[in-house]
Design a protein around this motif. Structure first.
Motif, PDB file in Angstrom:
ATOM      1  N   ARG A  30       0.187   3.069   7.527  1.00  0.00           N
ATOM      2  CA  ARG A  30      -0.131   4.320   7.603  1.00  0.00           C
ATOM      3  C   ARG A  30      -1.684   4.584   7.293  1.00  0.00           C
ATOM      4  NH1 ARG A  30       3.080   6.868   2.957  1.00  0.00           N
ATOM      5  NH2 ARG A  30       2.558   5.058   2.290  1.00  0.00           N
ATOM      6  N   THR A  31      -2.145   5.794   7.205  1.00  0.00           N
ATOM      7  CA  THR A  31      -3.748   5.958   7.080  1.00  0.00           C
ATOM      8  C   THR A  31      -3.879   5.409   5.448  1.00  0.00           C
ATOM      9  OG1 THR A  31      -3.591   8.258   6.465  1.00  0.00           O
ATOM     10  CG2 THR A  31      -3.886   7.898   8.632  1.00  0.00           C
ATOM     11  N   PRO A  32      -5.136   5.312   5.028  1.00  0.00           N
ATOM     12  CA  PRO A  32      -5.334   5.002   3.958  1.00  0.00           C
ATOM     13  C   PRO A  32      -5.092   6.437   2.865  1.00  0.00           C
ATOM     14  CG  PRO A  32      -7.040   4.300   5.065  1.00  0.00           C
ATOM     15  CD  PRO A  32      -6.201   5.003   5.945  1.00  0.00           C
ATOM     16  N   GLY A  33      -5.082   7.371   3.194  1.00  0.00           N
ATOM     17  CA  GLY A  33      -4.779   8.763   2.610  1.00  0.00           C
ATOM     18  C   GLY A  33      -3.644   8.710   2.342  1.00  0.00           C
ATOM     19  N   PHE A  42      -1.534   6.329   2.304  1.00  0.00           N
ATOM     20  CA  PHE A  42      -0.991   5.191   1.505  1.00  0.00           C
ATOM     21  C   PHE A  42      -1.382   5.550  -0.023  1.00  0.00           C
ATOM     22  CE2 PHE A  42      -2.265   1.101  -0.342  1.00  0.00           C
ATOM     23  CZ  PHE A  42      -1.055   0.368  -0.244  1.00  0.00           C
ATOM     24  N   ARG A  43      -2.614   6.109  -0.338  1.00  0.00           N
ATOM     25  CA  ARG A  43      -2.836   6.447  -1.703  1.00  0.00           C
ATOM     26  C   ARG A  43      -2.023   7.491  -2.291  1.00  0.00           C
ATOM     27  NH1 ARG A  43      -8.794   7.608  -0.727  1.00  0.00           N
ATOM     28  NH2 ARG A  43      -8.145   9.500  -1.612  1.00  0.00           N
ATOM     29  N   THR A  44      -1.286   8.146  -1.395  1.00  0.00           N
ATOM     30  CA  THR A  44      -0.504   9.257  -1.994  1.00  0.00           C
ATOM     31  C   THR A  44       0.727   8.684  -2.530  1.00  0.00           C
ATOM     32  OG1 THR A  44      -1.206  11.231  -0.393  1.00  0.00           O
ATOM     33  CG2 THR A  44       0.975  11.378  -1.334  1.00  0.00           C
ATOM     34  N   ALA A  45       1.517   7.634  -1.844  1.00  0.00           N
ATOM     35  CA  ALA A  45       2.617   7.046  -2.443  1.00  0.00           C
ATOM     36  C   ALA A  45       2.743   5.773  -1.515  1.00  0.00           C
ATOM     37  CB  ALA A  45       3.953   7.757  -2.148  1.00  0.00           C
ATOM     38  N   TYR A  88       0.378  -3.718   1.292  1.00  0.00           N
ATOM     39  CA  TYR A  88      -1.058  -3.946   1.704  1.00  0.00           C
ATOM     40  C   TYR A  88      -1.333  -2.815   2.654  1.00  0.00           C
ATOM     41  CZ  TYR A  88      -1.031  -8.544  -0.403  1.00  0.00           C
ATOM     42  OH  TYR A  88      -0.889  -9.471  -1.614  1.00  0.00           O
ATOM     43  N   ASN A  89      -2.290  -2.079   2.460  1.00  0.00           N
ATOM     44  CA  ASN A  89      -2.680  -1.077   3.522  1.00  0.00           C
ATOM     45  C   ASN A  89      -3.358  -1.785   4.637  1.00  0.00           C
ATOM     46  OD1 ASN A  89      -4.748   1.950   3.740  1.00  0.00           O
ATOM     47  ND2 ASN A  89      -2.454   1.420   4.635  1.00  0.00           N
ATOM     48  N   VAL A  90      -2.918  -1.640   5.936  1.00  0.00           N
ATOM     49  CA  VAL A  90      -3.283  -2.029   7.053  1.00  0.00           C
ATOM     50  C   VAL A  90      -3.418  -0.950   7.834  1.00  0.00           C
ATOM     51  CG1 VAL A  90      -3.636  -3.852   8.731  1.00  0.00           C
ATOM     52  CG2 VAL A  90      -2.826  -4.657   6.402  1.00  0.00           C
ATOM     53  N   PRO A  91      -4.007  -0.089   8.108  1.00  0.00           N
ATOM     54  CA  PRO A  91      -4.027   1.093   9.040  1.00  0.00           C
ATOM     55  C   PRO A  91      -3.553   0.525  10.715  1.00  0.00           C
ATOM     56  CG  PRO A  91      -5.674   1.545   7.639  1.00  0.00           C
ATOM     57  CD  PRO A  91      -5.132   0.047   7.386  1.00  0.00           C
ATOM     58  N   GLU A 146      12.397   5.574  -0.739  1.00  0.00           N
ATOM     59  CA  GLU A 146      12.258   6.724  -1.734  1.00  0.00           C
ATOM     60  C   GLU A 146      13.800   7.191  -1.799  1.00  0.00           C
ATOM     61  OE1 GLU A 146       9.837  10.106  -3.771  1.00  0.00           O
ATOM     62  OE2 GLU A 146       9.684   9.924  -1.712  1.00  0.00           O
ATOM     63  N   ALA A 147      14.539   7.657  -0.636  1.00  0.00           N
ATOM     64  CA  ALA A 147      15.595   8.034  -0.870  1.00  0.00           C
ATOM     65  C   ALA A 147      16.677   7.120  -1.378  1.00  0.00           C
ATOM     66  CB  ALA A 147      16.206   8.762   0.476  1.00  0.00           C
ATOM     67  N   ALA A 148      16.345   5.960  -1.328  1.00  0.00           N
ATOM     68  CA  ALA A 148      17.242   4.774  -1.701  1.00  0.00           C
ATOM     69  C   ALA A 148      17.070   4.261  -3.186  1.00  0.00           C
ATOM     70  CB  ALA A 148      17.256   3.398  -0.810  1.00  0.00           C
ATOM     71  N   GLY A 149      16.169   4.988  -3.682  1.00  0.00           N
ATOM     72  CA  GLY A 149      15.776   4.729  -5.219  1.00  0.00           C
ATOM     73  C   GLY A 149      14.943   3.741  -5.469  1.00  0.00           C
ATOM     74  N   GLY A 150      13.988   3.295  -4.420  1.00  0.00           N
ATOM     75  CA  GLY A 150      12.907   2.477  -4.475  1.00  0.00           C
ATOM     76  C   GLY A 150      11.716   3.004  -5.230  1.00  0.00           C
ATOM     77  N   ALA A 151      11.092   2.346  -6.030  1.00  0.00           N
ATOM     78  CA  ALA A 151       9.973   2.872  -7.014  1.00  0.00           C
ATOM     79  C   ALA A 151       8.730   2.924  -5.799  1.00  0.00           C
ATOM     80  CB  ALA A 151       9.761   1.682  -7.898  1.00  0.00           C
ATOM     81  N   LEU A 152       7.651   4.006  -6.210  1.00  0.00           N
ATOM     82  CA  LEU A 152       6.593   4.065  -5.276  1.00  0.00           C
ATOM     83  C   LEU A 152       5.340   4.217  -6.511  1.00  0.00           C
ATOM     84  CD1 LEU A 152       7.918   6.702  -2.810  1.00  0.00           C
ATOM     85  CD2 LEU A 152       7.169   4.570  -2.460  1.00  0.00           C
ATOM     86  N   THR A 153       4.455   3.609  -6.006  1.00  0.00           N
ATOM     87  CA  THR A 153       3.080   3.926  -6.821  1.00  0.00           C
ATOM     88  C   THR A 153       2.708   5.189  -6.145  1.00  0.00           C
ATOM     89  OG1 THR A 153       2.848   1.546  -6.910  1.00  0.00           O
ATOM     90  CG2 THR A 153       0.877   2.842  -7.166  1.00  0.00           C
ATOM     91  N   ARG A 154       2.304   6.029  -7.177  1.00  0.00           N
ATOM     92  CA  ARG A 154       1.848   7.764  -6.769  1.00  0.00           C
ATOM     93  C   ARG A 154       0.532   7.560  -6.916  1.00  0.00           C
ATOM     94  NH1 ARG A 154       5.619  10.395  -4.153  1.00  0.00           N
ATOM     95  NH2 ARG A 154       7.923   9.904  -4.796  1.00  0.00           N
ATOM     96  N   GLY A 155      -0.313   8.357  -6.194  1.00  0.00           N
ATOM     97  CA  GLY A 155      -1.689   8.840  -6.333  1.00  0.00           C
ATOM     98  C   GLY A 155      -1.757  10.397  -5.980  1.00  0.00           C
ATOM     99  N   GLN A 156      -2.892  10.703  -6.069  1.00  0.00           N
ATOM    100  CA  GLN A 156      -3.249  11.869  -5.494  1.00  0.00           C
ATOM    101  C   GLN A 156      -2.399  12.611  -4.412  1.00  0.00           C
ATOM    102  OE1 GLN A 156      -7.086  12.898  -4.341  1.00  0.00           O
ATOM    103  NE2 GLN A 156      -6.986  14.972  -4.181  1.00  0.00           N
ATOM    104  N   GLU A 157      -1.532  13.776  -4.243  1.00  0.00           N
ATOM    105  CA  GLU A 157      -0.793  14.172  -3.127  1.00  0.00           C
ATOM    106  C   GLU A 157      -1.715  14.452  -1.972  1.00  0.00           C
ATOM    107  OE1 GLU A 157       2.749  14.798  -1.216  1.00  0.00           O
ATOM    108  OE2 GLU A 157       2.765  14.185  -3.414  1.00  0.00           O
ATOM    109  N   ARG A 158      -1.169  14.209  -0.734  1.00  0.00           N
ATOM    110  CA  ARG A 158      -1.889  14.730   0.308  1.00  0.00           C
ATOM    111  C   ARG A 158      -0.793  14.836   1.250  1.00  0.00           C
ATOM    112  NH1 ARG A 158      -7.156  12.783   1.278  1.00  0.00           N
ATOM    113  NH2 ARG A 158      -8.211  12.063  -0.400  1.00  0.00           N
ATOM    114  N   TRP A 159      -1.100  15.587   2.303  1.00  0.00           N
ATOM    115  CA  TRP A 159      -0.109  15.867   3.444  1.00  0.00           C
ATOM    116  C   TRP A 159      -0.179  14.796   4.448  1.00  0.00           C
ATOM    117  CZ3 TRP A 159      -0.186  21.143   6.215  1.00  0.00           C
ATOM    118  CH2 TRP A 159      -0.111  22.250   5.224  1.00  0.00           C
ATOM    119  N   ASP A 160       1.161  14.179   4.781  1.00  0.00           N
ATOM    120  CA  ASP A 160       1.223  12.987   5.678  1.00  0.00           C
ATOM    121  C   ASP A 160       0.876  13.478   7.144  1.00  0.00           C
ATOM    122  OD1 ASP A 160       3.650  13.725   7.167  1.00  0.00           O
ATOM    123  OD2 ASP A 160       4.481  13.789   5.218  1.00  0.00           O
ATOM    124  N   LEU A 161       0.493  12.420   7.753  1.00  0.00           N
ATOM    125  CA  LEU A 161      -0.135  12.571   8.942  1.00  0.00           C
ATOM    126  C   LEU A 161       0.930  13.605  10.187  1.00  0.00           C
ATOM    127  CD1 LEU A 161      -2.851  11.965  10.351  1.00  0.00           C
ATOM    128  CD2 LEU A 161      -1.716  10.008  11.650  1.00  0.00           C
TER     129      LEU A 161
END
Length: 193
Positions: free
Chosen positions: A31-34, A36-39, A45-48, A103-118
Motif C-alpha cells: 500500500r501507499t506509505p500513508g 501503511f502509517r495508518t495501520a 515492510y512497506n514496499v509501495p 484485523e477482522a480475524a483479530g490480528g494485531a495492527l500497529t496504528r498511526g495517524q488515521e488517513r483515508w485509504d486509497l
C-alpha cells in the motif's frame, strides 16, 4: 497481458499462527506509505506497489525467504505477486482479504495517524465528479459526459484490476508519506540502519 499466478492465498488465521510463532514469512505491504502509517501488521515492510514494480529486480536479491504480499483487500497484492513472479521470485503468497481480513480475524495492527485509504479516496473523487457534472450538465449541456467518462474508467478499472485514478491519487503528498526509496527499503530488508 500476462495471466495471474496460481499460488495459493494465505488466510489470516494461518498467517497469524505463523506470525505469532516468530517463524513467519517476510511480509511486504504494497500500500501507499500513508496507508501503511495508518495501520499495518507488525513486522511488515512497506514496499509501495509502484516501487516494487520499478525495482523488482533489485528486490529479488533481498527476498529469498517465503514472502506474503499484503494490501488493503488483496487486489494490489495480487498485482505485486504477478510482478514478482514474472521476475522469477518463488514462494509468493497473498494475504487473502488483506489488512481488513487480518484485523477482522483479530490480528494485531500497529496504528498511526488515521488517513483515508486509497479506495475510499477514489470513491470520493469519482462520486463527486459524477454528481457535480450531472447537476452542472442541466445548465451546461454536454458536461454530463465527464461523469460518463468516470463511469467508463471505473468499469475498465474493475475489468483490468487496476485503477488509473488510484495510481494518480497515490502520487499526492497526502498518500506518499515519508520517502520510500529503494535504498531505504533494501536496507530495511537487510536489517541495516
Amino acid at each position: 497481458m500476462t495471466a495471474q499466478t496460481d499460488s495459493p492465498r494465505l488466510d489470516p488465521a494461518t498467517l497469524r499462527g505463523l506470525h505469532d510463532s516468530g517463524e513467519g514469512p517476510r511480509l511486504l505491504d504494497v500500500r501507499t506509505p500513508g496507508e501503511f502509517r495508518t495501520a499495518h501488521i507488525p513486522g511488515s515492510y512497506n514496499v509501495p506497489l509502484d516501487t516494487l514494480r520499478e525495482h523488482r529486480a533489485e528486490l529479488l536479491h533481498h527476498l529469498d525467504d517465503e514472502v506474503v504480499l499484503i494490501c488493503r483487500s488483496g487486489a494490489r497484492a495480487a498485482q505485486a505477486e504477478q510482478a514478482l513472479a514474472e521476475a522469477g521470485l518463488p514462494n509468493l503468497r497473498v494475504l487473502d482479504g488483506g489488512v481488513m481480513a487480518w484485523e477482522a480475524a483479530g490480528g494485531a495492527l500497529t496504528r498511526g495517524q488515521e488517513r483515508w485509504d486509497l479506495e475510499r479516496q477514489v470513491r470520493l473523487i469519482a462520486g463527486g465528479l459524477v454528481a457535480a457534472t450531472g447537476v452542472a450538465g442541466v445548465f451546461l449541456p454536454g458536461l454530463h459526459l465527464i461523469g460518463t467518462a468516470v463511469g467508463v474508467g471505473l468499469t475498465v478499472a474493475a475489468l483490468t484490476n487496476t485503477c488509473a485514478m488510484g495510481m494518480l491519487l497515490s502520487k499526492l503528498p497526502y498518500n506518499r508519506g515519508p520517502r520510500t526509496d529503494i535504498d531505504t527499503i533494501t536496507a530495511a530488508l537487510r536489517g541495516t540502519p
